[in-house]
Motif scaffolding. Structure first.
Motif, PDB file in Angstrom:
ATOM      1  N   CYS A 174       0.780  -1.243   0.000  1.00  0.00           N
ATOM      2  CA  CYS A 174       0.000   0.000   0.000  1.00  0.00           C
ATOM      3  C   CYS A 174       0.810   1.291   0.000  1.00  0.00           C
ATOM      4  O   CYS A 174       0.222   2.365   0.017  1.00  0.00           O
ATOM      5  CB  CYS A 174      -0.932   0.029   1.204  1.00  0.00           C
ATOM      6  SG  CYS A 174      -1.996  -1.410   1.344  1.00  0.00           S
ATOM      7  N   CYS A 211       2.706   3.471  -4.270  1.00  0.00           N
ATOM      8  CA  CYS A 211       2.151   4.475  -5.192  1.00  0.00           C
ATOM      9  C   CYS A 211       1.911   5.821  -4.520  1.00  0.00           C
ATOM     10  O   CYS A 211       1.991   6.861  -5.152  1.00  0.00           O
ATOM     11  CB  CYS A 211       0.831   4.009  -5.769  1.00  0.00           C
ATOM     12  SG  CYS A 211       0.951   2.529  -6.760  1.00  0.00           S
ATOM     13  N   HIS A 212       1.522   5.771  -3.271  1.00  0.00           N
ATOM     14  CA  HIS A 212       1.207   7.031  -2.592  1.00  0.00           C
ATOM     15  C   HIS A 212       1.628   6.982  -1.133  1.00  0.00           C
ATOM     16  O   HIS A 212       1.939   5.919  -0.598  1.00  0.00           O
ATOM     17  CB  HIS A 212      -0.290   7.376  -2.702  1.00  0.00           C
ATOM     18  CG  HIS A 212      -1.202   6.257  -2.290  1.00  0.00           C
ATOM     19  ND1 HIS A 212      -1.291   5.801  -0.994  1.00  0.00           N
ATOM     20  CD2 HIS A 212      -2.073   5.509  -3.008  1.00  0.00           C
ATOM     21  CE1 HIS A 212      -2.177   4.828  -0.936  1.00  0.00           C
ATOM     22  NE2 HIS A 212      -2.663   4.608  -2.149  1.00  0.00           N
ATOM     23  N   LYS A 268     -12.429   0.327  -1.373  1.00  0.00           N
ATOM     24  CA  LYS A 268     -11.347   1.232  -1.801  1.00  0.00           C
ATOM     25  C   LYS A 268     -10.319   0.467  -2.618  1.00  0.00           C
ATOM     26  O   LYS A 268      -9.828   0.968  -3.632  1.00  0.00           O
ATOM     27  CB  LYS A 268     -10.645   1.849  -0.577  1.00  0.00           C
ATOM     28  CG  LYS A 268     -11.327   3.064   0.005  1.00  0.00           C
ATOM     29  CD  LYS A 268     -10.904   4.340  -0.708  1.00  0.00           C
ATOM     30  CE  LYS A 268     -11.636   5.543  -0.137  1.00  0.00           C
ATOM     31  NZ  LYS A 268     -12.975   5.751  -0.711  1.00  0.00           N
ATOM     32  N   MET A 324      -9.262   1.107  -6.480  1.00  0.00           N
ATOM     33  CA  MET A 324      -7.903   1.333  -6.989  1.00  0.00           C
ATOM     34  C   MET A 324      -7.542   0.291  -8.042  1.00  0.00           C
ATOM     35  O   MET A 324      -6.831   0.591  -8.998  1.00  0.00           O
ATOM     36  CB  MET A 324      -6.892   1.323  -5.833  1.00  0.00           C
ATOM     37  CG  MET A 324      -6.902   2.610  -5.044  1.00  0.00           C
ATOM     38  SD  MET A 324      -5.762   2.580  -3.661  1.00  0.00           S
ATOM     39  CE  MET A 324      -6.705   1.635  -2.486  1.00  0.00           C
ATOM     40  N   HIS A 343      -6.776   2.545 -10.821  1.00  0.00           N
ATOM     41  CA  HIS A 343      -5.404   3.025 -10.630  1.00  0.00           C
ATOM     42  C   HIS A 343      -4.339   1.938 -10.705  1.00  0.00           C
ATOM     43  O   HIS A 343      -3.287   2.050 -10.078  1.00  0.00           O
ATOM     44  CB  HIS A 343      -5.299   3.778  -9.300  1.00  0.00           C
ATOM     45  CG  HIS A 343      -6.168   4.999  -9.237  1.00  0.00           C
ATOM     46  ND1 HIS A 343      -5.995   6.083 -10.058  1.00  0.00           N
ATOM     47  CD2 HIS A 343      -7.241   5.292  -8.465  1.00  0.00           C
ATOM     48  CE1 HIS A 343      -6.915   7.001  -9.791  1.00  0.00           C
ATOM     49  NE2 HIS A 343      -7.694   6.543  -8.827  1.00  0.00           N
ATOM     50  N   TRP A 358      -2.689  -3.957  -8.332  1.00  0.00           N
ATOM     51  CA  TRP A 358      -2.665  -5.384  -8.679  1.00  0.00           C
ATOM     52  C   TRP A 358      -3.586  -6.188  -7.759  1.00  0.00           C
ATOM     53  O   TRP A 358      -4.055  -5.673  -6.740  1.00  0.00           O
ATOM     54  CB  TRP A 358      -1.229  -5.887  -8.554  1.00  0.00           C
ATOM     55  CG  TRP A 358      -0.592  -5.438  -7.269  1.00  0.00           C
ATOM     56  CD1 TRP A 358      -0.688  -6.039  -6.041  1.00  0.00           C
ATOM     57  CD2 TRP A 358       0.200  -4.265  -7.073  1.00  0.00           C
ATOM     58  NE1 TRP A 358       0.006  -5.306  -5.107  1.00  0.00           N
ATOM     59  CE2 TRP A 358       0.565  -4.218  -5.702  1.00  0.00           C
ATOM     60  CE3 TRP A 358       0.658  -3.238  -7.924  1.00  0.00           C
ATOM     61  CZ2 TRP A 358       1.351  -3.191  -5.155  1.00  0.00           C
ATOM     62  CZ3 TRP A 358       1.431  -2.224  -7.379  1.00  0.00           C
ATOM     63  CH2 TRP A 358       1.770  -2.212  -6.013  1.00  0.00           C
TER      64      TRP A 358
HETATM   65  C1  HEC Z   1      -0.772   0.846  -8.014  1.00  0.00           C
HETATM   66  C2  HEC Z   1      -0.771   2.035  -7.182  1.00  0.00           C
HETATM   67  C3  HEC Z   1      -1.489   1.985  -5.853  1.00  0.00           C
HETATM   68  C4  HEC Z   1      -1.286   1.090  -4.834  1.00  0.00           C
HETATM   69  C5  HEC Z   1      -0.278  -0.036  -4.746  1.00  0.00           C
HETATM   70  C6  HEC Z   1      -2.211   1.464  -3.786  1.00  0.00           C
HETATM   71  N1  HEC Z   1      -2.914   2.579  -4.145  1.00  0.00           N
HETATM   72 FE1  HEC Z   1      -4.189   3.621  -2.966  1.00  0.00          FE
HETATM   73  N2  HEC Z   1      -4.442   4.973  -4.439  1.00  0.00           N
HETATM   74  C7  HEC Z   1      -3.807   4.951  -5.669  1.00  0.00           C
HETATM   75  C8  HEC Z   1      -4.184   6.143  -6.393  1.00  0.00           C
HETATM   76  C9  HEC Z   1      -3.677   6.513  -7.787  1.00  0.00           C
HETATM   77  C10 HEC Z   1      -5.033   6.893  -5.561  1.00  0.00           C
HETATM   78  C11 HEC Z   1      -5.647   8.241  -5.831  1.00  0.00           C
HETATM   79  C12 HEC Z   1      -4.676   9.242  -5.295  1.00  0.00           C
HETATM   80  C13 HEC Z   1      -5.189  10.619  -5.300  1.00  0.00           C
HETATM   81  O1  HEC Z   1      -6.399  10.823  -5.371  1.00  0.00           O
HETATM   82  O2  HEC Z   1      -4.334  11.504  -5.187  1.00  0.00           O
HETATM   83  C14 HEC Z   1      -5.166   6.122  -4.336  1.00  0.00           C
HETATM   84  C15 HEC Z   1      -5.909   6.556  -3.250  1.00  0.00           C
HETATM   85  C16 HEC Z   1      -6.008   5.874  -2.064  1.00  0.00           C
HETATM   86  C17 HEC Z   1      -6.801   6.305  -0.951  1.00  0.00           C
HETATM   87  C18 HEC Z   1      -7.629   7.585  -0.869  1.00  0.00           C
HETATM   88  C19 HEC Z   1      -8.947   7.258  -1.475  1.00  0.00           C
HETATM   89  C20 HEC Z   1      -9.894   8.414  -1.491  1.00  0.00           C
HETATM   90  O3  HEC Z   1     -11.099   8.151  -1.504  1.00  0.00           O
HETATM   91  O4  HEC Z   1      -9.438   9.563  -1.502  1.00  0.00           O
HETATM   92  C21 HEC Z   1      -6.671   5.367   0.025  1.00  0.00           C
HETATM   93  C22 HEC Z   1      -7.340   5.359   1.391  1.00  0.00           C
HETATM   94  C23 HEC Z   1      -5.787   4.363  -0.477  1.00  0.00           C
HETATM   95  N3  HEC Z   1      -5.396   4.698  -1.751  1.00  0.00           N
HETATM   96  C24 HEC Z   1      -5.427   3.233   0.213  1.00  0.00           C
HETATM   97  C25 HEC Z   1      -4.611   2.229  -0.306  1.00  0.00           C
HETATM   98  C26 HEC Z   1      -4.370   0.970   0.362  1.00  0.00           C
HETATM   99  C27 HEC Z   1      -4.952   0.542   1.699  1.00  0.00           C
HETATM  100  C28 HEC Z   1      -3.518   0.273  -0.415  1.00  0.00           C
HETATM  101  C29 HEC Z   1      -2.986  -1.111  -0.198  1.00  0.00           C
HETATM  102  C30 HEC Z   1      -3.937  -2.180  -0.356  1.00  0.00           C
HETATM  103  C31 HEC Z   1      -3.232   1.106  -1.580  1.00  0.00           C
HETATM  104  N4  HEC Z   1      -3.925   2.285  -1.470  1.00  0.00           N
HETATM  105  C32 HEC Z   1      -2.349   0.760  -2.600  1.00  0.00           C
HETATM  106  C33 HEC Z   1      -2.964   3.991  -6.131  1.00  0.00           C
HETATM  107  C34 HEC Z   1      -2.498   2.919  -5.409  1.00  0.00           C
END
Ligand code: HEC
Length: 135
Positions: free
Chosen positions: A62, A65-66, A84, A88, A92, A95
């Motif tokens: 997690c 990417c961010h 969520k 993604m 986004h 995987w």
């Molecule tokens: C392949 C890339 C990637 C991975 C790995 C990833 N994310 Fe994200 N996620 C994103 C992107 C792109 C956004 C949108 C970011 C933005 O709005 O600036 C995001 C946004 C989020 C948000 C904000 C959502 C919202 O409604 O604003 C959360 C919470 C989040 N991710 C949790 C997770 C969690 C928990 C994991 C692990 C399971 C994870 N992310 C793994 C790409 C990823």
């Protein structure tokens, strides 16, 4: 002169008490009940996430990417976290988490669940309704 110093000391003293009270009110107002709980848990210095046996997996899946701040800022149910992740995955390029999804969800549900409302009263029981006499 003596009287003046006495009044001045009194003023400084009461200002001190007044400021102290403001502090007390503020710290009370900004401390939600389960923030106290999460404050007692150790945080990973690198990500700010709560330290736990499953943290390594959450970091692996997690935080590439961010920022972990996106996780910390959210408080969701297990189902909400699952949605969520699906979001993604659909939008986004996240995987498939496969076997590790359970571990990630266990962790998120345990530490980043919606805030509990502790001070809520019990629902009223045995309410005797009466007809309002409107003339
Ligand atoms: C392949 C890339 C990637 C991975 C790995 C990833 N994310 Fe994200 N996620 C994103 C992107 C792109 C956004 C949108 C970011 C933005 O709005 O600036 C995001 C946004 C989020 C948000 C904000 C959502 C919202 O409604 O604003 C959360 C919470 C989040 N991710 C949790 C997770 C969690 C928990 C994991 C692990 C399971 C994870 N992310 C793994 C790409 C990823």
């Amino acid at each position: 002169m003596k009287g003046f110093i006495l009044i001045l000391t009194g003023l400084v003293f009461s200002a001190g008490i007044w400021m102290h009270n403001i502090d007390a009110v503020n710290s009370h107002a900004t401390t939600p009940s389960n923030k106290v709980f999460s404050d007692t848990l150790k945080k990973d210095p690198e990500t700010g996430l709560i330290i736990d046996k499953d943290l390594y997996m959450v970091k692996a899946q997690c935080t590439s990417c961010h920022s972990s701040k996106l996780i910390i800022a959210n408080h969701l149910t297990r189902d909400g976290w699952k949605q969520k992740i699906r979001w993604m995955q659909a939008n986004h390029n996240l995987w498939e988490l496969g076997e590790t999804e359970k571990q990630v969800l266990d962790y998120l549900e345990k530490y980043y669940a919606p805030e509990k409302i502790i001070s809520r009263r019990k629902p009223l029981a045995n309410i005797e309704w009466y007809k309002l006499d409107v003339k």
